[in-house]
Design a protein around this motif. Structure first.
Motif, PDB file in Angstrom:
ATOM      1  N   TYR A 130       5.671   9.518   3.585  1.00 24.17           N
ATOM      2  CA  TYR A 130       5.991   8.586   4.834  1.00 24.17           C
ATOM      3  C   TYR A 130       4.868   7.663   5.260  1.00 24.17           C
ATOM      4  O   TYR A 130       3.724   7.774   4.837  1.00 24.17           O
TER       5      TYR A 130
ATOM      6  N   TYR B 276       3.528   4.854   8.142  1.00 24.32           N
ATOM      7  CA  TYR B 276       3.437   4.473   9.528  1.00 24.32           C
ATOM      8  C   TYR B 276       2.563   3.218   9.939  1.00 24.32           C
ATOM      9  O   TYR B 276       1.652   3.082   9.078  1.00 24.32           O
TER      10      TYR B 276
ATOM     11  N   ARG C  22       0.212   1.322  13.253  1.00 29.26           N
ATOM     12  CA  ARG C  22      -0.156   1.268  14.631  1.00 29.26           C
ATOM     13  C   ARG C  22      -0.646   0.168  14.755  1.00 29.26           C
ATOM     14  O   ARG C  22      -1.635  -0.217  14.339  1.00 29.26           O
TER      15      ARG C  22
ATOM     16  N   LYS D  77      -0.547   0.082  20.410  1.00 26.31           N
ATOM     17  CA  LYS D  77       0.636   0.366  20.902  1.00 26.31           C
ATOM     18  C   LYS D  77       1.118   1.893  20.062  1.00 26.31           C
ATOM     19  O   LYS D  77       0.261   2.527  19.611  1.00 26.31           O
ATOM     20  N   GLU D  78       2.408   2.063  19.855  1.00 25.34           N
ATOM     21  CA  GLU D  78       2.722   3.460  19.353  1.00 25.34           C
ATOM     22  C   GLU D  78       2.841   3.184  17.834  1.00 25.34           C
ATOM     23  O   GLU D  78       2.591   2.216  17.367  1.00 25.34           O
ATOM     24  N   ILE D  79       2.638   4.596  17.454  1.00 24.67           N
ATOM     25  CA  ILE D  79       2.583   4.651  16.130  1.00 24.67           C
ATOM     26  C   ILE D  79       4.259   4.691  15.367  1.00 24.67           C
ATOM     27  O   ILE D  79       4.879   5.316  15.828  1.00 24.67           O
TER      28      ILE D  79
ATOM     29  N   PHE E 288       7.139   4.544  12.539  1.00 30.09           N
ATOM     30  CA  PHE E 288       7.664   4.773  11.330  1.00 30.09           C
ATOM     31  C   PHE E 288       7.992   3.522  10.541  1.00 30.09           C
ATOM     32  O   PHE E 288       8.654   2.605  11.171  1.00 30.09           O
TER      33      PHE E 288
ATOM     34  N   PHE F 134      -0.804   4.072   8.334  1.00 31.91           N
ATOM     35  CA  PHE F 134      -0.990   5.661   7.953  1.00 31.91           C
ATOM     36  C   PHE F 134      -0.006   5.970   6.969  1.00 31.91           C
ATOM     37  O   PHE F 134       1.052   5.622   6.823  1.00 31.91           O
TER      38      PHE F 134
ATOM     39  N   ALA G  75       3.192  17.631   8.696  1.00 33.21           N
ATOM     40  CA  ALA G  75       3.019  16.572   8.081  1.00 33.21           C
ATOM     41  C   ALA G  75       1.434  16.170   7.979  1.00 33.21           C
ATOM     42  O   ALA G  75       0.583  16.564   9.180  1.00 33.21           O
TER      43      ALA G  75
ATOM     44  N   PHE H 133      -1.634  13.712   7.561  1.00 33.47           N
ATOM     45  CA  PHE H 133      -1.917  12.334   7.541  1.00 33.47           C
ATOM     46  C   PHE H 133      -3.188  11.850   6.556  1.00 33.47           C
ATOM     47  O   PHE H 133      -4.301  12.891   6.760  1.00 33.47           O
ATOM     48  N   GLY H 134      -3.341  10.826   6.116  1.00 33.97           N
ATOM     49  CA  GLY H 134      -4.277  10.247   5.747  1.00 33.97           C
ATOM     50  C   GLY H 134      -5.252   9.634   6.900  1.00 33.97           C
ATOM     51  O   GLY H 134      -4.765   9.430   7.925  1.00 33.97           O
ATOM     52  N   GLN H 135      -6.511   8.903   6.607  1.00 33.38           N
ATOM     53  CA  GLN H 135      -7.403   8.537   7.268  1.00 33.38           C
ATOM     54  C   GLN H 135      -6.953   6.800   7.832  1.00 33.38           C
ATOM     55  O   GLN H 135      -7.266   6.529   8.617  1.00 33.38           O
ATOM     56  N   GLY H 136      -6.064   6.569   7.104  1.00 36.08           N
ATOM     57  CA  GLY H 136      -5.255   5.160   7.430  1.00 36.08           C
ATOM     58  C   GLY H 136      -6.029   4.096   6.827  1.00 36.08           C
ATOM     59  O   GLY H 136      -7.259   3.997   6.328  1.00 36.08           O
TER      60      GLY H 136
ATOM     61  N   ARG I   2      -7.158   0.180   7.881  1.00 37.99           N
ATOM     62  CA  ARG I   2      -7.074  -0.817   9.011  1.00 37.99           C
ATOM     63  C   ARG I   2      -7.085  -2.185   8.263  1.00 37.99           C
ATOM     64  O   ARG I   2      -7.899  -2.654   7.392  1.00 37.99           O
TER      65      ARG I   2
END
Lengths: 112, 113
Positions: free
Chosen positions: A33, A35, A37, A41-43, A45, A91, A101, A103-106, A108
């Motif tokens: 997946y 995602y 952010r 605001k919200e995360i 999909f 993410f 789930a 998650f990775g570190q994301g 930026r």
């Protein structure tokens, strides 16, 4: 066991340029997946792969975003051309049979 | 419209106190999960509660789920400075074959030493 890894961790690009984000899921996880952010605001999909197939891409904001998962292993998310509003943290997550789930570190992304 | 919304948006407490965060959602769910994000890091899975469960515990965490009110709460007991982070609830919808998670905007928790 290695977790979900994302590359790069940070990217600063100019408006109009192209950026490609990469995600390596946990080995053996068929579900992947993406995602995003946006600041404060919200995360949200973006899309879901089952192996190499796109199961659900209802969250992709527009056709400037292209996701691939060739061979059902790692995935890339390309933004071309990037706009200011694309800035945020992207993410990636993968799930196995338990449904949890990871998650990775994301990544930026900053578009200037 | 937003599926999951956390309340409060921000919370500041003293170390040792309990912290309670609430989450409300709109549509029928399969399960609800809580995640933590430390500044600049990825999301860490804390706890999952299924739609047929009412309460779950994990260490200092206690999660409740009220499907009639479409709400959940996360309680962190005896908080520590290291608990400072953003906390998100995420729902997995009943009728969604994608099994994607729908996140709220999060609660920023600050635990003062």
């Amino acid at each position: 066991e290695a977790g979900v890894t994302q590359f790069p961790s940070h990217s600063v690009i100019e408006k109009g340029q192209t950026v490609t984000l990469r995600c390596d899921p946990i080995s053996g996880h068929d579900n992947l997946y993406w995602y995003r952010r946006v600041m404060g605001k919200e995360i949200k999909f973006l899309l879901h792969f089952v192996k190499e197939s796109k199961q659900d891409e209802s969250g992709m904001p527009n056709n400037r975003f292209l996701a691939e998962r060739t061979g059902g292993t790692y995935s890339t998310l390309k933004v071309q051309p990037a706009e200011l509003e694309d800035s945020g943290v992207y993410f990636c997550a993968s799930t196995g049979w338990t449904g949890e789930a990871f998650f990775g570190q994301g990544t930026r992304l900053t578009v200037v | 419209s937003q599926q999951g919304e956390e309340d409060p948006q921000a919370l500041s407490i003293q170390e040792g106190e309990n912290a309670t965060m609430n989450c409300s959602y709109k549509t029928s769910i399969n399960n609800l999960q809580w995640y933590r994000q430390n500044s600049g890091r990825g999301l860490v899975h804390l706890i999952l509660i299924r739609s047929n469960e009412r309460e779950k515990h994990s260490g200092r965490l206690r999660v409740t789920l009220d499907t009639s009110k479409k709400s959940s709460s996360l309680l962190i007991t005896a908080s520590r400075a290291a608990d400072t982070a953003s906390y998100f609830c995420a729902t997995r919808l009943s009728m969604d074959s994608s099994y994607k998670l729908i996140f709220g905007s999060g609660t920023r928790l600050l635990v003062r030493p």
